[in-house]
Design a protein around this motif. Structure first.
Motif, mmCIF file in Angstrom:
data_model
loop_
_atom_site.group_PDB
_atom_site.id
_atom_site.type_symbol
_atom_site.label_atom_id
_atom_site.label_comp_id
_atom_site.label_asym_id
_atom_site.label_seq_id
_atom_site.Cartn_x
_atom_site.Cartn_y
_atom_site.Cartn_z
ATOM 1 N N LEU A 129 0.812 -1.230 -0.068
ATOM 2 C CA LEU A 129 -0.112 0.495 -0.155
ATOM 3 C C LEU A 129 1.060 1.007 -0.089
ATOM 4 C CD1 LEU A 129 -2.340 -1.027 2.640
ATOM 5 C CD2 LEU A 129 -3.207 -0.965 0.313
ATOM 6 N N ALA A 130 1.451 1.632 -1.035
ATOM 7 C CA ALA A 130 2.524 2.602 -1.197
ATOM 8 C C ALA A 130 2.063 3.688 -1.691
ATOM 9 C CB ALA A 130 2.777 2.352 -2.545
ATOM 10 N N THR A 131 1.401 4.573 0.070
ATOM 11 C CA THR A 131 0.884 5.861 -0.147
ATOM 12 C C THR A 131 1.542 6.847 -0.470
ATOM 13 O OG1 THR A 131 -1.177 5.097 0.997
ATOM 14 C CG2 THR A 131 -1.016 7.245 1.096
ATOM 15 N N PRO A 132 1.335 8.233 -0.801
ATOM 16 C CA PRO A 132 2.848 8.598 -1.022
ATOM 17 C C PRO A 132 2.242 9.515 -0.004
ATOM 18 C CG PRO A 132 0.994 8.944 -2.787
ATOM 19 C CD PRO A 132 0.690 8.333 -1.995
ATOM 20 N N THR A 133 4.046 10.242 0.546
ATOM 21 C CA THR A 133 3.818 11.311 1.977
ATOM 22 C C THR A 133 5.300 11.706 1.762
ATOM 23 O OG1 THR A 133 4.117 10.960 4.294
ATOM 24 C CG2 THR A 133 4.736 8.718 3.106
ATOM 25 N N ASP A 134 5.808 12.580 2.902
ATOM 26 C CA ASP A 134 6.464 12.486 2.830
ATOM 27 C C ASP A 134 7.722 12.593 3.768
ATOM 28 O OD1 ASP A 134 5.737 14.587 4.014
ATOM 29 O OD2 ASP A 134 6.909 16.499 4.417
ATOM 30 N N LEU A 135 6.683 12.361 4.710
ATOM 31 C CA LEU A 135 7.362 11.251 6.261
ATOM 32 C C LEU A 135 8.281 10.793 5.632
ATOM 33 C CD1 LEU A 135 3.984 11.287 8.462
ATOM 34 C CD2 LEU A 135 6.009 13.090 8.945
ATOM 35 N N GLN A 136 9.450 9.985 6.722
ATOM 36 C CA GLN A 136 10.619 8.950 6.855
ATOM 37 C C GLN A 136 9.626 7.542 6.901
ATOM 38 O OE1 GLN A 136 13.184 9.364 4.822
ATOM 39 N NE2 GLN A 136 13.152 12.015 5.285
ATOM 40 N N PRO A 137 10.167 6.351 6.273
ATOM 41 C CA PRO A 137 9.730 5.041 6.525
ATOM 42 C C PRO A 137 9.720 4.688 8.366
ATOM 43 C CG PRO A 137 11.285 5.205 5.020
ATOM 44 C CD PRO A 137 11.538 6.480 5.701
ATOM 45 N N GLU A 138 10.998 5.630 8.785
ATOM 46 C CA GLU A 138 11.043 5.452 10.548
ATOM 47 C C GLU A 138 9.566 6.033 10.639
ATOM 48 O OE1 GLU A 138 13.516 6.437 14.064
ATOM 49 O OE2 GLU A 138 13.618 6.680 12.339
ATOM 50 N N ALA A 139 8.849 7.357 10.963
ATOM 51 C CA ALA A 139 8.087 8.017 10.436
ATOM 52 C C ALA A 139 6.731 6.857 10.712
ATOM 53 C CB ALA A 139 7.952 9.225 10.628
ATOM 54 N N THR A 140 6.449 6.745 9.838
ATOM 55 C CA THR A 140 5.182 6.040 8.745
ATOM 56 C C THR A 140 5.939 4.702 9.968
ATOM 57 O OG1 THR A 140 5.135 6.460 6.903
ATOM 58 C CG2 THR A 140 4.305 4.819 6.759
ATOM 59 N N ARG A 141 6.374 3.813 10.022
ATOM 60 C CA ARG A 141 6.177 2.674 10.724
ATOM 61 C C ARG A 141 5.386 2.452 12.464
ATOM 62 N NH1 ARG A 141 11.528 1.569 11.521
ATOM 63 N NH2 ARG A 141 11.461 2.609 13.368
ATOM 64 N N ASP A 142 6.403 4.475 13.313
ATOM 65 C CA ASP A 142 6.592 4.157 14.572
ATOM 66 C C ASP A 142 4.719 4.976 14.524
ATOM 67 O OD1 ASP A 142 8.726 2.805 14.906
ATOM 68 O OD2 ASP A 142 9.582 4.782 15.149
ATOM 69 N N ILE A 143 4.197 6.145 13.798
ATOM 70 C CA ILE A 143 3.534 6.675 14.343
ATOM 71 C C ILE A 143 1.904 5.749 13.906
ATOM 72 C CG2 ILE A 143 1.984 8.671 13.702
ATOM 73 C CD1 ILE A 143 4.245 10.320 13.336
ATOM 74 N N SER A 144 2.249 5.215 12.916
ATOM 75 C CA SER A 144 1.284 4.033 12.204
ATOM 76 C C SER A 144 0.828 2.991 13.072
ATOM 77 C CB SER A 144 1.394 2.983 10.773
ATOM 78 O OG SER A 144 1.584 4.140 10.044
ATOM 79 N N ALA A 145 2.418 2.204 14.122
ATOM 80 C CA ALA A 145 1.621 1.271 14.685
ATOM 81 C C ALA A 145 1.427 2.018 16.507
ATOM 82 C CB ALA A 145 3.092 0.734 15.200
ATOM 83 N N ALA A 146 2.240 3.048 16.589
ATOM 84 C CA ALA A 146 1.050 3.488 18.089
ATOM 85 C C ALA A 146 -0.165 4.258 17.850
ATOM 86 C CB ALA A 146 1.914 5.385 18.437
ATOM 87 N N MET A 147 -0.519 4.661 16.722
ATOM 88 C CA MET A 147 -2.381 5.502 16.088
ATOM 89 C C MET A 147 -2.802 3.714 16.087
ATOM 90 S SD MET A 147 -1.974 8.206 17.078
ATOM 91 C CE MET A 147 -3.798 8.497 15.606
ATOM 92 N N ASN A 148 -2.323 2.852 15.865
ATOM 93 C CA ASN A 148 -3.073 1.532 16.096
ATOM 94 C C ASN A 148 -3.400 0.925 17.072
ATOM 95 O OD1 ASN A 148 -3.632 0.253 12.461
ATOM 96 N ND2 ASN A 148 -1.849 0.276 12.082
ATOM 97 N N ALA A 149 -2.199 1.135 18.032
ATOM 98 C CA ALA A 149 -2.684 0.825 19.190
ATOM 99 C C ALA A 149 -4.105 1.514 19.780
ATOM 100 C CB ALA A 149 -1.290 1.381 19.735
ATOM 101 N N ILE A 150 -3.860 2.732 19.786
ATOM 102 C CA ILE A 150 -4.723 3.546 19.848
ATOM 103 C C ILE A 150 -6.397 3.420 19.777
ATOM 104 C CG2 ILE A 150 -5.423 6.361 19.885
ATOM 105 C CD1 ILE A 150 -3.002 5.959 22.293
#
Length: 182
Positions: A20-41
């Motif tokens: 799912l290659a959604t374009p973003t200017d966030l770094q892959p680390e940001a996408t990974r960490d924020i997505s994981a945290a928000m999924n837990a939320i």
């Protein structure tokens, strides 16, 4: 015919495995960490929503009407968070929850499957759960700041305010009426 069915299955398998290659200017680390945290939320929000509805459906006692309405109002507000959270995760390039099993694996909120819960205990439990959710939202807000994800931070700020209001309302509804509170 067999070749056509095989090709269709192969194509289906390939499409399911595509990123799912959604374009973003966030770094892959940001996408990974924020997505994981928000999924837990998100998992916690679903668990808190269901617990709040459970208490809405099962509250009884002299304040039934008031608590029944309070729990329903709060459940609606909590449920309203789910789609913006999931869509935010997708907007930054992450994948979000896909099943109730996924929710169960990620949630940190404790379920309450008791046959009967006193109304005062419902208020106290939901108060503490909402307070815990606010605390977790603050942690994710800090993470978003680290990665300069201001849009997620902005959404979280609204949810913190709403969670604080729910916590306050539950606290006030559970007071005995004296100055000492609980």
């Amino acid at each position: 015919m067999a070749t056509k069915n095989t090709a269709s299955r192969d194509e289906l398998t390939r499409r399911r495995q595509a990123a799912l290659a959604t374009p973003t200017d966030l770094q892959p680390e940001a996408t990974r960490d924020i997505s994981a945290a928000m999924n837990a939320i998100l998992a916690d929000v679903f668990a808190l929503y269901l617990k709040t509805k459970n208490f809405h459906w099962h509250v009884s006692g002299p304040h039934f009407h008031d608590y029944h309405l309070l729990f329903d109002e709060q459940a609606s507000q909590i449920f309203a968070m789910t789609d913006p959270i999931a869509e935010r995760i997708r907007k930054i390039g992450g994948a979000t929850l896909r099943s109730t099993g996924n929710i169960t694996r990620l949630q940190r909120m404790q379920d309450n499957d008791a046959d009967f819960v006193e109304a005062a205990d419902m208020l106290a439990e939901l108060r503490e759960d909402n307070k815990a959710l606010v605390s977790r939202l603050r942690e994710v807000h800090d993470l978003c700041g680290k990665f300069r994800d201001f849009a997620t931070s902005s959404l979280i700020e609204v949810w913190i305010d709403e969670g604080e209001k729910r916590t306050w309302s539950l606290y006030e509804a559970g007071r005995r009426g004296d100055r000492s509170g609980h």
